[in-house]
Design a protein around this motif. Structure first.
Motif, PDB file in Angstrom:
ATOM      1  N   ALA A 183     -91.332 -18.082 -78.868  1.00  0.00           N
ATOM      2  CA  ALA A 183     -92.596 -18.751 -78.532  1.00  0.00           C
ATOM      3  C   ALA A 183     -92.344 -20.033 -77.756  1.00  0.00           C
ATOM      4  N   ARG A 184     -91.306 -20.755 -78.109  1.00  0.00           N
ATOM      5  CA  ARG A 184     -90.990 -22.005 -77.419  1.00  0.00           C
ATOM      6  C   ARG A 184     -90.515 -21.742 -75.993  1.00  0.00           C
ATOM      7  N   ALA A 185     -89.673 -20.738 -75.820  1.00  0.00           N
ATOM      8  CA  ALA A 185     -89.188 -20.422 -74.476  1.00  0.00           C
ATOM      9  C   ALA A 185     -90.335 -19.941 -73.590  1.00  0.00           C
ATOM     10  N   ILE A 186     -91.287 -19.220 -74.165  1.00  0.00           N
ATOM     11  CA  ILE A 186     -92.475 -18.813 -73.412  1.00  0.00           C
ATOM     12  C   ILE A 186     -93.270 -20.039 -72.995  1.00  0.00           C
ATOM     13  N   ASP A 187     -93.372 -21.016 -73.866  1.00  0.00           N
ATOM     14  CA  ASP A 187     -94.073 -22.256 -73.509  1.00  0.00           C
ATOM     15  C   ASP A 187     -93.406 -22.973 -72.340  1.00  0.00           C
ATOM     16  N   GLN A 188     -92.099 -22.880 -72.239  1.00  0.00           N
ATOM     17  CA  GLN A 188     -91.421 -23.491 -71.089  1.00  0.00           C
ATOM     18  C   GLN A 188     -91.896 -22.840 -69.795  1.00  0.00           C
ATOM     19  N   GLY A 189     -92.111 -21.534 -69.826  1.00  0.00           N
ATOM     20  CA  GLY A 189     -92.656 -20.850 -68.657  1.00  0.00           C
ATOM     21  C   GLY A 189     -94.101 -21.206 -68.398  1.00  0.00           C
ATOM     22  N   ILE A 190     -94.883 -21.355 -69.473  1.00  0.00           N
ATOM     23  CA  ILE A 190     -96.279 -21.775 -69.306  1.00  0.00           C
ATOM     24  C   ILE A 190     -96.331 -23.163 -68.690  1.00  0.00           C
ATOM     25  N   GLY A 191     -95.445 -24.046 -69.117  1.00  0.00           N
ATOM     26  CA  GLY A 191     -95.392 -25.380 -68.531  1.00  0.00           C
ATOM     27  C   GLY A 191     -95.024 -25.341 -67.065  1.00  0.00           C
ATOM     28  N   ARG A 192     -94.103 -24.466 -66.716  1.00  0.00           N
ATOM     29  CA  ARG A 192     -93.706 -24.336 -65.312  1.00  0.00           C
ATOM     30  C   ARG A 192     -94.878 -23.868 -64.463  1.00  0.00           C
ATOM     31  N   ALA A 193     -95.631 -22.906 -64.971  1.00  0.00           N
ATOM     32  CA  ALA A 193     -96.803 -22.429 -64.242  1.00  0.00           C
ATOM     33  C   ALA A 193     -97.884 -23.495 -64.158  1.00  0.00           C
ATOM     34  N   THR A 194     -97.946 -24.357 -65.149  1.00  0.00           N
ATOM     35  CA  THR A 194     -98.962 -25.406 -65.153  1.00  0.00           C
ATOM     36  C   THR A 194     -98.803 -26.324 -63.948  1.00  0.00           C
ATOM     37  N   TRP A 195     -97.562 -26.531 -63.501  1.00  0.00           N
ATOM     38  CA  TRP A 195     -97.348 -27.312 -62.280  1.00  0.00           C
ATOM     39  C   TRP A 195     -98.049 -26.665 -61.090  1.00  0.00           C
ATOM     40  N   THR A 203    -100.776 -35.943 -62.257  1.00  0.00           N
ATOM     41  CA  THR A 203    -101.789 -36.375 -63.210  1.00  0.00           C
ATOM     42  C   THR A 203    -102.556 -35.184 -63.764  1.00  0.00           C
ATOM     43  N   VAL A 204    -102.916 -34.256 -62.885  1.00  0.00           N
ATOM     44  CA  VAL A 204    -103.618 -33.049 -63.333  1.00  0.00           C
ATOM     45  C   VAL A 204    -102.713 -32.233 -64.252  1.00  0.00           C
ATOM     46  N   ALA A 205    -101.433 -32.102 -63.902  1.00  0.00           N
ATOM     47  CA  ALA A 205    -100.497 -31.346 -64.737  1.00  0.00           C
ATOM     48  C   ALA A 205    -100.368 -31.972 -66.118  1.00  0.00           C
ATOM     49  N   ALA A 206    -100.216 -33.291 -66.171  1.00  0.00           N
ATOM     50  CA  ALA A 206    -100.075 -33.971 -67.460  1.00  0.00           C
ATOM     51  C   ALA A 206    -101.355 -33.869 -68.279  1.00  0.00           C
ATOM     52  N   ASP A 207    -102.506 -33.976 -67.618  1.00  0.00           N
ATOM     53  CA  ASP A 207    -103.781 -33.833 -68.334  1.00  0.00           C
ATOM     54  C   ASP A 207    -103.891 -32.453 -68.971  1.00  0.00           C
ATOM     55  N   LEU A 208    -103.486 -31.415 -68.225  1.00  0.00           N
ATOM     56  CA  LEU A 208    -103.535 -30.055 -68.753  1.00  0.00           C
ATOM     57  C   LEU A 208    -102.602 -29.903 -69.958  1.00  0.00           C
ATOM     58  N   ILE A 209    -101.394 -30.427 -69.845  1.00  0.00           N
ATOM     59  CA  ILE A 209    -100.415 -30.314 -70.932  1.00  0.00           C
ATOM     60  C   ILE A 209    -100.886 -31.067 -72.166  1.00  0.00           C
ATOM     61  N   ASP A 210    -101.450 -32.238 -71.960  1.00  0.00           N
ATOM     62  CA  ASP A 210    -101.853 -33.067 -73.101  1.00  0.00           C
ATOM     63  C   ASP A 210    -102.999 -32.458 -73.909  1.00  0.00           C
ATOM     64  N   ARG A 211    -103.674 -31.457 -73.352  1.00  0.00           N
ATOM     65  CA  ARG A 211    -104.734 -30.779 -74.101  1.00  0.00           C
ATOM     66  C   ARG A 211    -104.178 -29.764 -75.093  1.00  0.00           C
ATOM     67  N   PHE A 212    -102.912 -29.390 -74.940  1.00  0.00           N
ATOM     68  CA  PHE A 212    -102.273 -28.468 -75.873  1.00  0.00           C
ATOM     69  C   PHE A 212    -101.941 -29.212 -77.174  1.00  0.00           C
ATOM     70  N   PRO A 213    -101.738 -28.477 -78.263  1.00  0.00           N
ATOM     71  CA  PRO A 213    -101.261 -29.125 -79.492  1.00  0.00           C
ATOM     72  C   PRO A 213     -99.968 -29.898 -79.227  1.00  0.00           C
ATOM     73  N   ALA A 214     -99.848 -31.055 -79.867  1.00  0.00           N
ATOM     74  CA  ALA A 214     -98.721 -31.949 -79.596  1.00  0.00           C
ATOM     75  C   ALA A 214     -97.364 -31.275 -79.794  1.00  0.00           C
ATOM     76  N   ALA A 215     -97.282 -30.348 -80.744  1.00  0.00           N
ATOM     77  CA  ALA A 215     -96.006 -29.690 -81.024  1.00  0.00           C
ATOM     78  C   ALA A 215     -95.493 -28.880 -79.844  1.00  0.00           C
TER      79      ALA A 215
END
Length: 328
Positions: A183-195, A203-215
């Motif tokens: 699940a964590r490695a999949i999140d790394q890919g989700i983060g990459r796509a978020t860019w 700023t848009v990328a960080a705003d999107l990430i910060d809406r996810f659960p902090a963990a």
């Protein structure tokens, strides 16, 4: 007859290039330049996928992809890896094309190749996954398959995986687990796509990430940092903004930046925007940042059972902790 089969396979397995347009995907548009970068990344990926899907010989992709600009060749080889994995999964007989690819030119692009295999899984029913994964035997790099799967889901199912923050908690491979790390490695890919979803806007990328659960932030920021370094699309000042927004997770932005640099260096595809990103994120040249990743490759999992890939990521992040200006 054989030529017709190859052409049909290419046609069936390659999505329409319109699927990679920013307007189709509904991604943020920062400016025309970043839009062009992201759309060229997408079209280059499809060029590689199409080449592999219709190739008579595995080596044909090298001829097909050689004319592409250096900046975009890595994405094309990622697409080629997806294509070979799809062909292996869907063609009767022993899967062989991915293995042949990774034993040849694909070895230089091994990081991107494993990611491409993850893309293939996202397009295949699970009963065909074993065939698609036949060549993904490296115990260190196999977690990049999950990264590719996560990127695909966030890129094509953005409302669900990015805006809806869907988590993948039941990924069935590797069978021995650990499932939690999948699940964590999949999140790394989700983060990459978020860019990409953010249109290279920090700023848009960080705003999107910060809406996810902090963990989940550590892995998401790491993935976005890798994309910022490998794909580019922003200035030094914008990179500094993203590093600052990452806060306590900044060392993992630096870690991912170093990984991206080494992926480009190994493939002979180093470009100025990657050099710029490592200077900001790692306070090091791309060559020096990449060298750190090679120096810190672990022998295997640690005593707690943490996968070798995560041991590696944490060692690299620790090395760049001071450079990322984060206190221990």
């Amino acid at each position: 007859m054989a030529g017709t089969i190859y052409a049909l396979r290419r046609r069936v397995l390659t999505p329409d290039v319109k699927e990679t347009l920013v307007s189709t995907r509904g991604f943020h548009v920062k400016n025309p330049e970043s839009r062009t970068i992201l759309e060229t990344v997408g079209s280059s990926f499809l060029t590689g996928l199409s080449s592999a899907a219709g190739a008579r010989r595995v080596t044909d992709v090298d001829t097909d992809l050689a004319p592409l600009p250096t900046r975009f060749q890595g994405f094309a080889y990622e697409g080629a890896a997806m294509g070979f994995a799809l062909v292996d999964a869907l063609t009767p007989g022993t899967p062989r094309r991915s293995a042949e690819f990774l034993a040849g030119t694909g070895d230089r692009h091994v990081y991107m190749a494993y990611v491409g295999i993850g893309w293939a899984l996202a397009r295949l029913p699970k009963l065909l996954w074993r065939r698609a994964l036949a060549a993904a035997t490296d115990p260190l790099l196999r977690w990049l398959v999950h990264d590719g799967y996560g990127f695909h889901q966030a890129y094509f199912r953005t409302a669900e995986y990015v805006h809806g923050q869907r988590a993948v908690t039941d990924f069935p491979w590797p069978p021995e687990g650990p499932t939690a790390y999948a699940a964590r490695a999949i999140d790394q890919g989700i983060g990459r796509a978020t860019w990409f979803v953010a249109g290279c806007d920090p700023t848009v990328a960080a705003d999107l990430i910060d809406r996810f659960p902090a963990a989940r932030h550590e892995d998401l920021y790491s993935g976005a940092g890798l994309a910022a370094t490998y794909a580019g699309g922003c200035t030094a000042d914008e990179l500094r903004v993203f590093l600052a927004r990452a806060g306590e997770h900044a060392p993992f932005v630096a870690q991912a930046s170093a990984f991206a640099a080494q992926a480009r260096i190994r493939a002979g595809l180093l470009v100025p925007h990657t050099e710029l990103a490592t200077q900001v994120f790692c306070r090091a040249s791309a060559a020096d940042a990449g060298r750190v990743t090679d120096e810190l490759i672990p022998a295997g999992p640690d005593a707690s059972g943490r996968p070798a890939y995560e041991v590696w990521r944490r060692a690299v992040a620790a090395r760049f902790r001071a450079a990322a200006r984060v206190q221990p």
